[in-house]
Design an enzyme around this catalytic site. Structure first.
Site, PDB file in Angstrom:
ATOM      1  N   GLU A   1     -13.306 -55.095 -99.062  1.00 59.32           N
ATOM      2  CA  GLU A   1     -14.024 -54.811 -97.810  1.00 59.32           C
ATOM      3  C   GLU A   1     -13.147 -53.979 -96.887  1.00 59.32           C
ATOM      4  O   GLU A   1     -13.621 -53.048 -96.235  1.00 59.32           O
ATOM      5  CB  GLU A   1     -14.400 -56.111 -97.099  1.00 59.32           C
ATOM      6  CG  GLU A   1     -15.430 -56.934 -97.801  1.00 59.32           C
ATOM      7  CD  GLU A   1     -15.758 -58.185 -97.023  1.00 59.32           C
ATOM      8  OE1 GLU A   1     -16.864 -58.223 -96.441  1.00 59.32           O
ATOM      9  OE2 GLU A   1     -14.910 -59.108 -96.990  1.00 59.32           O
TER      10      GLU A   1
ATOM     11  N   LYS B   1     -24.102 -57.535 -90.719  1.00 54.20           N
ATOM     12  CA  LYS B   1     -23.312 -57.085 -91.871  1.00 54.20           C
ATOM     13  C   LYS B   1     -24.252 -57.091 -93.079  1.00 54.20           C
ATOM     14  O   LYS B   1     -24.238 -58.007 -93.907  1.00 54.20           O
ATOM     15  CB  LYS B   1     -22.114 -58.026 -92.071  1.00 54.20           C
ATOM     16  CG  LYS B   1     -21.102 -57.549 -93.065  1.00 54.20           C
ATOM     17  CD  LYS B   1     -19.889 -58.490 -93.058  1.00 54.20           C
ATOM     18  CE  LYS B   1     -18.855 -58.046 -94.072  1.00 54.20           C
ATOM     19  NZ  LYS B   1     -17.688 -58.961 -94.063  1.00 54.20           N
TER      20      LYS B   1
END
Length: 124
Positions: free
Chosen positions: A21, A98
């Site tokens: 990420e 997200k």
């Protein structure tokens, strides 16, 4: 209290607890509701007497694309505190989405929301 709603401010950030990420990044989407009194701006018809939503959007984008954080909760609180300190608002609702979070089951979105106000003891 009057409101300015800014929905869907989107940018690529590198927030998250997993290595990939931070390395690859992913889209984050922020919604902001600014609570303020429009009386002065309505009388003057001057953008300096309100929260300039273009500047608000730029600040939000800066947080999304800025220094990586582990948690979107931390991102939401930092955005809220920053907007309270920089604009003539009394309170703010921030939601951080997200949509591509690394979750193993099908999902539509994951989001966190915070509300902060000057009455909560936040920065004046």
């Amino acid at each position: 209290m009057d409101r300015i709603t800014l929905s869907g401010v989107t940018a690529v950030g590198h927030h998250g607890v997993l290595d990939f990420e931070r390395r690859e990044g992913q889209p984050f989407v922020v919604d902001a509701v600014l609570h303020l009194d429009f009386a002065k701006a309505a009388e003057s018809d001057d953008v300096r007497d309100t929260a300039h939503y273009g500047e608000v959007a730029d600040r939000i984008k800066g947080w999304i694309t800025g220094e990586p954080l582990n948690l979107i909760e931390a991102l939401a609180v930092r955005i809220a505190d920053d907007l309270l300190s920089e604009f003539p608002i009394q309170a703010v609702d921030i939601t951080v989405h997200k949509p591509k979070a690394p979750i193993e089951v099908p999902f539509g979105d994951v989001a966190v929301s915070v509300f902060r106000s000057r009455q909560d003891g936040q920065r004046p």
